[in-house]
Design a protein around this motif. Structure first.
Motif, PDB file in Angstrom:
ATOM      1  N   ASN B 194     -21.523  26.388   8.732  1.00  0.00           N
ATOM      2  CA  ASN B 194     -22.325  25.167   8.697  1.00  0.00           C
ATOM      3  C   ASN B 194     -21.844  24.157   9.729  1.00  0.00           C
ATOM      4  OD1 ASN B 194     -23.834  26.281   6.721  1.00  0.00           O
ATOM      5  ND2 ASN B 194     -23.232  24.879   5.098  1.00  0.00           N
ATOM      6  N   CYS B 195     -20.522  24.078   9.908  1.00  0.00           N
ATOM      7  CA  CYS B 195     -19.985  23.185  10.931  1.00  0.00           C
ATOM      8  C   CYS B 195     -20.541  23.569  12.287  1.00  0.00           C
ATOM      9  CB  CYS B 195     -18.467  23.269  10.989  1.00  0.00           C
ATOM     10  SG  CYS B 195     -17.658  22.429   9.647  1.00  0.00           S
ATOM     11  N   LEU B 196     -20.570  24.867  12.522  1.00  0.00           N
ATOM     12  CA  LEU B 196     -21.051  25.348  13.815  1.00  0.00           C
ATOM     13  C   LEU B 196     -22.512  24.948  14.021  1.00  0.00           C
ATOM     14  CD1 LEU B 196     -20.361  26.942  16.316  1.00  0.00           C
ATOM     15  CD2 LEU B 196     -20.950  29.033  15.106  1.00  0.00           C
ATOM     16  N   SER B 197     -23.339  25.189  13.005  1.00  0.00           N
ATOM     17  CA  SER B 197     -24.758  24.828  13.157  1.00  0.00           C
ATOM     18  C   SER B 197     -24.898  23.339  13.365  1.00  0.00           C
ATOM     19  CB  SER B 197     -25.576  25.189  11.908  1.00  0.00           C
ATOM     20  OG  SER B 197     -25.123  26.334  11.308  1.00  0.00           O
ATOM     21  N   ALA B 198     -24.168  22.566  12.540  1.00  0.00           N
ATOM     22  CA  ALA B 198     -24.318  21.120  12.601  1.00  0.00           C
ATOM     23  C   ALA B 198     -23.853  20.589  13.955  1.00  0.00           C
ATOM     24  CB  ALA B 198     -23.529  20.476  11.471  1.00  0.00           C
ATOM     25  N   LEU B 199     -22.699  21.061  14.403  1.00  0.00           N
ATOM     26  CA  LEU B 199     -22.170  20.549  15.664  1.00  0.00           C
ATOM     27  C   LEU B 199     -23.064  20.917  16.830  1.00  0.00           C
ATOM     28  CD1 LEU B 199     -18.330  21.074  15.254  1.00  0.00           C
ATOM     29  CD2 LEU B 199     -19.591  18.940  15.316  1.00  0.00           C
ATOM     30  N   GLN B 200     -23.601  22.135  16.795  1.00  0.00           N
ATOM     31  CA  GLN B 200     -24.488  22.532  17.892  1.00  0.00           C
ATOM     32  C   GLN B 200     -25.674  21.584  17.973  1.00  0.00           C
ATOM     33  OE1 GLN B 200     -25.246  26.740  17.255  1.00  0.00           O
ATOM     34  NE2 GLN B 200     -24.099  27.195  19.106  1.00  0.00           N
ATOM     35  N   GLU B 201     -26.214  21.280  16.795  1.00  0.00           N
ATOM     36  CA  GLU B 201     -27.380  20.400  16.804  1.00  0.00           C
ATOM     37  C   GLU B 201     -27.006  18.987  17.241  1.00  0.00           C
ATOM     38  OE1 GLU B 201     -29.838  21.363  13.109  1.00  0.00           O
ATOM     39  OE2 GLU B 201     -30.894  19.675  13.999  1.00  0.00           O
ATOM     40  N   ILE B 202     -25.921  18.488  16.667  1.00  0.00           N
ATOM     41  CA  ILE B 202     -25.547  17.098  16.954  1.00  0.00           C
ATOM     42  C   ILE B 202     -25.168  16.939  18.416  1.00  0.00           C
ATOM     43  CG2 ILE B 202     -23.835  15.304  16.495  1.00  0.00           C
ATOM     44  CD1 ILE B 202     -23.748  16.292  13.602  1.00  0.00           C
ATOM     45  N   TRP B 203     -24.292  17.792  18.891  1.00  0.00           N
ATOM     46  CA  TRP B 203     -23.818  17.627  20.268  1.00  0.00           C
ATOM     47  C   TRP B 203     -24.918  17.890  21.280  1.00  0.00           C
ATOM     48  CZ3 TRP B 203     -18.424  20.196  19.237  1.00  0.00           C
ATOM     49  CH2 TRP B 203     -17.555  19.225  18.730  1.00  0.00           C
ATOM     50  N   SER B 204     -25.811  18.819  20.958  1.00  0.00           N
ATOM     51  CA  SER B 204     -26.884  19.083  21.913  1.00  0.00           C
ATOM     52  C   SER B 204     -27.748  17.856  22.084  1.00  0.00           C
ATOM     53  CB  SER B 204     -27.767  20.238  21.452  1.00  0.00           C
ATOM     54  OG  SER B 204     -27.017  21.404  21.431  1.00  0.00           O
ATOM     55  N   SER B 205     -28.007  17.161  20.996  1.00  0.00           N
ATOM     56  CA  SER B 205     -28.885  16.017  21.165  1.00  0.00           C
ATOM     57  C   SER B 205     -28.097  14.812  21.681  1.00  0.00           C
ATOM     58  CB  SER B 205     -29.635  15.717  19.864  1.00  0.00           C
ATOM     59  OG  SER B 205     -28.969  14.749  19.117  1.00  0.00           O
ATOM     60  N   GLU B 206     -26.808  14.744  21.382  1.00  0.00           N
ATOM     61  CA  GLU B 206     -25.990  13.656  21.918  1.00  0.00           C
ATOM     62  C   GLU B 206     -25.747  13.834  23.409  1.00  0.00           C
ATOM     63  OE1 GLU B 206     -24.054  10.747  20.398  1.00  0.00           O
ATOM     64  OE2 GLU B 206     -25.995  11.077  19.472  1.00  0.00           O
ATOM     65  N   ALA B 207     -25.709  15.095  23.826  1.00  0.00           N
ATOM     66  CA  ALA B 207     -25.293  15.394  25.194  1.00  0.00           C
ATOM     67  C   ALA B 207     -26.155  14.691  26.230  1.00  0.00           C
ATOM     68  CB  ALA B 207     -25.309  16.894  25.437  1.00  0.00           C
ATOM     69  N   THR B 208     -27.408  14.413  25.861  1.00  0.00           N
ATOM     70  CA  THR B 208     -28.286  13.795  26.850  1.00  0.00           C
ATOM     71  C   THR B 208     -27.838  12.391  27.211  1.00  0.00           C
ATOM     72  OG1 THR B 208     -29.685  13.183  25.005  1.00  0.00           O
ATOM     73  CG2 THR B 208     -30.362  15.090  26.291  1.00  0.00           C
ATOM     74  N   ASN B 209     -27.136  11.705  26.291  1.00  0.00           N
ATOM     75  CA  ASN B 209     -26.713  10.372  26.688  1.00  0.00           C
ATOM     76  C   ASN B 209     -25.201  10.132  26.586  1.00  0.00           C
ATOM     77  OD1 ASN B 209     -26.703  10.302  23.917  1.00  0.00           O
ATOM     78  ND2 ASN B 209     -28.737   9.345  23.847  1.00  0.00           N
ATOM     79  N   SER B 210     -24.477  11.139  26.255  1.00  0.00           N
ATOM     80  CA  SER B 210     -23.043  10.933  26.198  1.00  0.00           C
ATOM     81  C   SER B 210     -22.324  12.100  26.842  1.00  0.00           C
ATOM     82  CB  SER B 210     -22.597  10.792  24.741  1.00  0.00           C
ATOM     83  OG  SER B 210     -21.296  11.304  24.571  1.00  0.00           O
ATOM     84  N   GLU B 211     -21.513  11.787  27.806  1.00  0.00           N
ATOM     85  CA  GLU B 211     -20.787  12.848  28.487  1.00  0.00           C
ATOM     86  C   GLU B 211     -19.757  13.473  27.585  1.00  0.00           C
ATOM     87  OE1 GLU B 211     -18.912  12.423  32.263  1.00  0.00           O
ATOM     88  OE2 GLU B 211     -20.485  10.985  32.790  1.00  0.00           O
ATOM     89  N   GLU B 212     -19.231  12.632  26.730  1.00  0.00           N
ATOM     90  CA  GLU B 212     -18.197  13.134  25.850  1.00  0.00           C
ATOM     91  C   GLU B 212     -18.766  14.239  24.978  1.00  0.00           C
ATOM     92  OE1 GLU B 212     -16.563  10.127  23.362  1.00  0.00           O
ATOM     93  OE2 GLU B 212     -15.211  11.572  22.416  1.00  0.00           O
ATOM     94  N   ALA B 213     -19.981  13.982  24.467  1.00  0.00           N
ATOM     95  CA  ALA B 213     -20.597  14.976  23.604  1.00  0.00           C
ATOM     96  C   ALA B 213     -20.850  16.262  24.367  1.00  0.00           C
ATOM     97  CB  ALA B 213     -21.902  14.443  23.032  1.00  0.00           C
ATOM     98  N   SER B 214     -21.258  16.118  25.630  1.00  0.00           N
ATOM     99  CA  SER B 214     -21.536  17.347  26.356  1.00  0.00           C
ATOM    100  C   SER B 214     -20.250  18.111  26.635  1.00  0.00           C
ATOM    101  CB  SER B 214     -22.299  17.044  27.641  1.00  0.00           C
ATOM    102  OG  SER B 214     -21.601  16.104  28.397  1.00  0.00           O
ATOM    103  N   ARG B 215     -19.175  17.368  26.813  1.00  0.00           N
ATOM    104  CA  ARG B 215     -17.893  18.069  26.959  1.00  0.00           C
ATOM    105  C   ARG B 215     -17.505  18.733  25.657  1.00  0.00           C
ATOM    106  NH1 ARG B 215     -16.208  14.125  30.366  1.00  0.00           N
ATOM    107  NH2 ARG B 215     -15.318  12.883  28.697  1.00  0.00           N
ATOM    108  N   ASP B 216     -17.728  17.976  24.566  1.00  0.00           N
ATOM    109  CA  ASP B 216     -17.429  18.548  23.247  1.00  0.00           C
ATOM    110  C   ASP B 216     -18.209  19.832  23.037  1.00  0.00           C
ATOM    111  OD1 ASP B 216     -15.549  16.883  22.180  1.00  0.00           O
ATOM    112  OD2 ASP B 216     -17.018  15.435  21.444  1.00  0.00           O
ATOM    113  N   ARG B 217     -19.472  19.758  23.452  1.00  0.00           N
ATOM    114  CA  ARG B 217     -20.313  20.918  23.236  1.00  0.00           C
ATOM    115  C   ARG B 217     -19.770  22.109  24.022  1.00  0.00           C
ATOM    116  NH1 ARG B 217     -26.578  21.045  24.804  1.00  0.00           N
ATOM    117  NH2 ARG B 217     -25.614  20.786  26.836  1.00  0.00           N
ATOM    118  N   GLU B 218     -19.250  21.805  25.185  1.00  0.00           N
ATOM    119  CA  GLU B 218     -18.694  22.893  25.974  1.00  0.00           C
ATOM    120  C   GLU B 218     -17.486  23.534  25.316  1.00  0.00           C
ATOM    121  OE1 GLU B 218     -18.244  23.019  30.503  1.00  0.00           O
ATOM    122  OE2 GLU B 218     -18.889  21.006  29.955  1.00  0.00           O
TER     123      GLU B 218
END
Lengths: 470, 845
Positions: B194-218
């Protein structure tokens, strides 16, 4: 990830409707039903299991006439969603015993409870009947299942022999038997579907057996089970096989093209002694699916011949040989043959002396459907010979436009592949020694000396696509 | 909401009869609300059931909200659950009422029973009311730390729900990092999943306006995370396994031994009974081995049997999903499946959507060794009772014939179909025979003899009729009756409803006229008169065009309408290979079933896990926050281009080409104009081709009557600033691969190398150095004299838009062949000239 899940009746009523994410509008059920009902795309009349309307993807599977549907806007894995829908149907069936519109309607609260635990915010949490037991509190309201069409192939056992414990297939995993005591029993069903195509001269063009070993366990405490299959079983054909299958040349060894297993199955000793070890979870599940294209002896041979007997008449001679032992009986047999639509009249004649027993049952036909339609119960080792005279109006190419002859049947306690589940406990294991199969063992890890649950190993063979060309 | 029709009659507790019943329920609920008498719970259960059953069939039950909440104060868990379900359904539309529930839900979140804690937390998060989020943070925080795994799984999903209600609240509470911690440390695999699903969703949508999130997603794709998940894969539920496998398929291993380790670890997943697991594994294997041709091939061999087993073991729906993927693989590598053709034979009881796929696969795998069997089998289906399938089968036979195997026998079979005298069979065969004749004119004698016997009166379908008319025109010299048949069709001009047929009729009668003028003259006159008076614009225009052409000069007219033709060697594929590659990249998704890449059926935010990988390419390149959008949009625009008619495309491209006429793009335009409409336009275009061959792309448009050059150019593009490249550009090799896969070729050209350049190119390294001085970096090179191959890349100086170049140099004939892919395709022309000038300077002192 899915957005909504719902179950529709054949008429399109919502029986259960659950919106998990609120991303898709509520009218989807209606949109879906209209689309499926009046499907006309790609020149086809049947809606595919997956389609897209206005950006919403609709997935559906049909189970006992009900439509299990999921919607999503996301580009998900289609097999995941379809598999999930099928699995939800199975879980519900495990709980309700019988799955049909009536039982669903009566138990919809229980079903909602299940759905809440199976999926959270569109993500699958668990589909294990076992795990769900600890989260689900509603008791099923049992629906009388005897006159209802049961779900899945195991239901076939109810039609054939009366010796079969028919209640088992309609028993809920959580309900107790009358009397409050739970009966310890386990069912192992070997279900084989045969697809075969005979050429007009009676040769086999293609043949395949698709089999499933299905298990349904009502054992408390989940003891470990060992299931021994044929010693001479091997897997893999042609190149790339790690298994040695030289032994198959002489003896009647069973060579499977390929197979797959349920999660719970451990294959540690499979290569050594062909034994599957598993701790069966509650509910019904396939232990193993297999596929075989090795040559086998088909239970029926069909030979069909059509010849023109005059300008406006044609004759179809249909020979069906039952090539299994006479103590086995096939039932729910239907032989069908599409006829040209200019057929005016068809009549039948049974070749004298062809079949001594009283085995031809109802014989009907309708020119509107243009089918020869025969329903019989049949015992092995006999030949049915049927002569049908067709009155046709102006010609055309009768051979090209009629046929192929197709056949459906069910043969309990018979398997064409000779795959066996074997069991040394003579006790209460149901088996007939005359069968080509012989039970080796189905071993249950014993909890105590007196623990001796009922074990049922059952075989059934049915026709999938059984066709003879003209 | 109107009560539904009385459509079902069952003894179940639900039979709505309008408003009175709802108010009835309301008062009954009120009665029980405060009561604690024994047996009350049972009555409450019955009432709750009724409420929920009304809710299911769509009756608005929000009016009893207050009563439901009052009744829910009970230890009975079944009651609680029903109440939660109800509340979840109506809270969103009644935010004020929802506030009522907060209290008891919060209390339940602290219950002793973990079951109740979990349930309450789930319901609390499912309220979907924005102004209540403040009440969620506390319970969620403690839920994530709960010692019961059930509560934690619920809490993790709760975080995701909170994110969707109020992203800022969720991020401010630092929940994502808590999930990240749980992902790597929780003992329960469902919590991890569930963490994996949640983080993928959250970071993917955050990534558009936050670099940190896109790094996290990576970091999700970093080696430690991937290995951690892979090592535990067997503990995961089958569904969570799919999730992990999907994630891993985006991971780029560092070397081949890593690839083999992963594949060995997951080998047994291919034997799983769940098709979703098998397909996810298949995708992973295919993606991992993309760059290893031999192993990739082995993967195909390996996955064949498991996929076939899945096809035959599941329900028709499941087999369909698997078969669609098999279909994709067969289309990509037909030769690997050539010996398995029997698996694609149709069974008579299969649904038609399955049969259709199988027919396409049979067509694809046909080769010299199996054509006979396959065609024999297909001919059996032609008599099928299922008419759409019968049609498809005939078409399949035709397609195989067009693939050039054993044409002779197949043509015979096709002609035999005509003897069946079924309208739809005849119609299909006519269309096919026409295509065959275009490819194999040498068969005309056999075909014409048979086709000539078909009366046009028996043919109703426009496509078939058009085909027949085309043949009558084309082979009028061999068909005795051609002018008279055409004449009789023309007589019934007004009865002919299909414009397609009328267009063909005009052309056919023209052709016939050139071959047998005296016999046709009258018919031609009638046709032109009827055509000019036709209400359909195209028919009218064509008739007028012919008329004026004839007026102008009959010989020229003949050259235009009926020039000597070359046989068509390859019919254009309906799908470009770029589209196909994209679908392959989206393996194990709906794209495969629909046979369309996801951008064609899904809006951007719903493209699922695949978008993730798409954007990843732009992330590591650098700091462009404004520019991240550009490449994506470019790709999209380009995708749409594929759909546009080519003349439009040409039009849009011209300004950016800065006038330079480039041969390759001209060629492609011509081919693709002809391709999509082989029927109606081929004839005229073919004839035009020689005329315009010497002219620029404008001329094509002009001659087709689109008049582009006359209309003022649409909004002159601002002249782009001169292209400057970043001298210190950097790109990961994996990123290069990914981009190379994703981007379409925007330019391919051939240069001549200067003799000095050829002379200097003794080893690849010398060129690398030279190009680097020109700000073009090399990422891979190879080859030996005389053939070298290089992969270069470059980035714009001011923004990080990347150019990728494949460059093949042959010193033997002093040629350099280059293919350019670019994030910003409008600049590729300019880049190409830069590249060329850099290359031409190579070797000069």
């Amino acid at each position: 990830m899915i957005s909504q899940f719902f179950v529709l009746s054949q008429r399109g009523d919502n029986i259960v409707f659950r919106d998990y994410r609120g991303e898709v509008k509520k009218e989807t059920a209606e949109i879906f039903f209209r689309k499926v009902k009046f499907w006309k795309e790609d020149g086809q009349e049947e809606a595919p299991p997956v389609f897209n309307v206005d950006g919403v993807n609709y997935f559906h599977v049909k189970v006992v006439g009900l439509l299990f549907v999921a919607t999503t806007r996301v580009n998900v894995s289609p097999s995941l969603v379809l598999e999930l829908l099928q699995r939800i149907a199975r879980v519900i069936k495990d709980y309700l015993g019988v799955l049909n519109e009536d039982s669903l309607r009566r138990n919809f609260v229980l079903v909602y409870e299940l759905l809440d635990e199976v999926i959270d915010f569109g993500y699958v949490q668990t589909t294990s009947t076992e795990v769900l037991k600890s989260y689900v509190f509603n008791e099923p309201i049992v629906v009388e299942g005897s006159h209802l069409s049961p779900l899945g192939p195991a239901g076939l056992f109810m039609q054939g022999t009366k010796r079969m414990p028919g209640t088992a297939v309609t028993k809920s995993v959580v309900a107790n038997d009358p009397g409050g005591r739970k009966r310890e029993e386990i069912f192992v069903d070997i279900i084989e579907k045969i697809s075969i195509t005979f050429s007009s001269s009676g040769y086999i063009l293609t043949s395949e057996i698709d089999g499933t070993i299905q298990m349904k366990s009502y054992l408390t405490g989940n003891p470990e089970i060992r299931l021994a299959l044929n010693d001479d079983l091997s897997i893999g054909r042609g190149g790339g096989s790690v298994y040695d299958y030289r032994s198959s040349l002489g003896s009647g060894a069973v060579i499977l093209d390929d197979c797959n297993f349920h999660e719970s199955v451990r294959l540690d000793s499979f290569e050594a002694d062909k034994t599957l070890t598993l701790v069966p979870p509650d509910g019904e599940f396939p232990v193993m699916n297999y596929r075989m294209t090795q040559e086998f002896k088909p239970p029926f041979r069909i030979n069909a011949l059509i010849e023109e007997a005059g300008a406006l008449k044609a004759e179809v001679i249909l020979k069906v040989y039952a090539e299994f032992p006479s103590n086995i009986s096939a039932n729910t047999i239907v032989v069908q043959m599409p006829l040209p639509n200019y057929t005016m009249r068809a009549s039948f004649e049974l070749e004298p002396g062809a079949v001594a027993q009283n085995c031809w049952g109802i014989r009907t036909y309708t020119t509107s459907q243009a089918n020869i339609f025969t329903r019989i119960t049949w015992y092995g080792d006999v030949i049915g010979l049927n002569r049908a005279a067709l009155n046709i109006s102006l010609g055309g190419n009768i051979t090209k436009e009629s046929g192929p002859v197709s056949m459906t049947f069910t043969i309990p306690m018979y398997n064409a592949s000779k795959l066996q589940v074997t069991n040394p406990h003579k006790g209460n294991v149901y088996s007939t020694t005359e069968l080509p199969i012989e039970v080796k063992y189905l071993q249950i890890a014993k909890k105590s000396g007196t623990y001796n649950p009922y074990r049922w190993v059952r075989y059934v063979t049915l026709a999938n696509s059984y066709v003879a060309r003209l | 909401m109107a009560p539904p029709a009385q459509s079902h009659r069952s003894p179940s507790p639900s039979q709505p009869s309008g408003k009175s019943e709802v108010s009835d329920l309301k008062s009954q609920l009120r009665q029980f609300a405060g009561s604690r008498a024994p047996g009350v719970d049972d009555s409450k259960r019955e009432l709750f059931k009724k409420v929920i059953s009304f809710m299911t069939i769509g009756i608005d039950m929000s009016s009893v909200f207050g009563e439901m909440v009052m009744c829910s104060v009970t230890p009975d868990i079944v009651l609680k659950k029903m109440c939660y379900l109800y509340v979840g359904n109506y809270a969103k539309v009644n935010p004020d009422l929802a506030l009522l529930t907060i209290n008891f839900l919060q209390r339940d979140c602290k219950d002793e029973d973990p079951m109740i804690r979990g349930l309450a937390l789930r319901s609390l998060c499912s309220l979907r009311v924005a102004n209540l989020v403040e009440y969620l943070v506390g319970p969620l925080g403690s839920g994530l730390k709960d010692n019961n795994s059930y509560v934690r799984t619920v809490a993790v999903m709760g975080v995701l729900k909170l994110y969707h209600i109020s992203a800022s609240t969720c991020v401010d509470a630092d929940f994502p990092s808590v999930l990240k911690h749980l992902l790597l440390n929780d003992p329960d695999t469902q919590v991890v999943a569930n963490c994996l699903s949640a983080l993928q969703e959250i970071w993917s949508s955050e990534a558009t306006n936050s670099e940190e999130a896109s790094r996290d997603r990576e970091t999700l794709l970093s080696k430690p995370v991937v290995y951690y998940l892979l090592n535990r894969i067997k503990e995961f539920s089958e569904w969570a396994q799919c999730l992990v496998l999907e994630l891993v398929s985006k991971y780029v291993p560092s070397d081949s031994s890593e690839i083999f380790d992963i594949m060995n670890l997951l080998e047994d997943r291919l034997q799983h009974a769940n098709g979703a697991v098998v397909l996810a594994t298949t995708k992973l294997f295919l993606q991992l081995t993309l760059s290893m041709t031999d192993v990739h091939q082995q993967v195909y061999e390996r996955i064949k049997a498991p996929l076939l087993t899945l096809v035959s073991s599941g329900s028709p729906e499941q087999s369909y999903a698997v078969l669609s993927h098999l279909h994709l693989l067969v289309m990509r590598a037909p030769f690997i499946f050539a010996s398995d053709y029997k698996h694609f034979y149709c069974q008579y009881n299969e649904p038609s959507y399955v049969k259709k796929l199988k027919l396409e696969m049979l067509t694809a795998v046909a080769n010299e060794s199996n054509t006979y069997e396959i065609v024999t089998e297909l001919c059996e289906y032609a008599a099928n009772v299922d008419i759409p399938i019968a049609r498809e089968s005939i078409r399949a036979v035709g397609k195989i014939a067009l693939q050039q195997y054993d044409v002779n026998a197949i043509v015979d079979r096709l002609l035999q179909f005509l003897e069946m005298e079924k309208d739809y069979v005849t119609a299909e065969v006519l269309v096919l025979v026409k295509d065959l004749l275009r490819k194999y004119p040498q068969w005309s004698h056999d075909c014409i003899a048979v086709v000539g016997n078909i009366s046009s009166k028996n043919i109703q379908e426009p496509k078939a009729k058009a085909a027949l008319i085309w043949m009558l025109g084309e082979y009028s010299q061999d068909m005795q009756d051609a002018p008279y048949i055409l004449e009789s069709v023309i007589e019934n001009w007004d009865d002919e409803h299909s414009a397609e047929v009328r267009l063909h009729l005009l052309t056919a009668v023209m052709k016939c006229f050139f071959k047998r003028p005296p016999e046709t003259q009258k018919a031609l006159g009638a046709a032109l008169a009827a055509g000019i008076a036709d209400f359909h614009q195209d028919v009218h225009d064509r008739a007028l065009f012919y008329y004026r052409l004839l007026q102008h000069n009959v010989t020229v007219a003949e050259h235009v309408v009926n020039p000597p033709k070359q046989a068509v060697s390859v019919f254009a594929d309906t799908q470009s290979s770029e589209v196909k590659d994209r679908i392959f990249d989206e393996f194990n998704s709906l794209s495969v079933v629909y046979q369309k890449p996801s951008y064609m059926f899904t809006d951007k935010e719903h493209r699922g896990p695949f978008e993730f990988s798409d954007e990843l390419g732009n992330l590591s390149i650098g700091t462009e926050s404004a520019d991240t959008g550009v490449p994506g949009h470019r790709v999209e625009a380009n995708d749409k281009d594929l759909l546009l008619s080519t003349s439009e495309k040409e039009e849009t491209r011209v300004p950016t080409n800065s006038g330079a006429y480039s041969a390759p793009s001209y060629d492609s335009a011509l081919v693709s104009i002809a391709a999509p409409q082989p029927q109606s336009d081929l004839l005229s275009i073919n004839t035009l081709a020689p005329v315009i061959a010497s002219q620029s792309g404008f001329a094509i448009d002009d001659l087709l009557g689109l008049g582009v050059s006359e209309t003022p150019a649409p909004a002159p593009a601002p002249s782009p600033p001169p292209l400057k490249l970043n001298p210190k550009a950097a790109l990961e090799p994996s990123m290069f691969q990914q981009k190379w896969r994703q981007l379409p070729i925007s330019l391919s050209q051939e240069y001549s190398m200067s003799p000095q350049g050829v002379g200097a190119l003794t080893t690849p390294q010398v060129l690398l150095q030279h190009m680097q001085n020109n700000s073009i970096q090399c990422i891979a090179s190879g080859g030996q004299s005389p053939n070298f191959k290089f992969f270069f890349f470059a980035q714009k100086a001011e923004e990080s838009s990347t150019f990728l170049v494949e460059c093949k140099i042959s010193t033997a004939n002093s040629k350099a062949e280059i293919k350019i892919k670019a994030d910003d395709q409008s600049a590729s022309q300019e880049f190409s000239s830069l590249f060329q000038s850099a290359l031409s300077k190579f070797g000069s002192p």
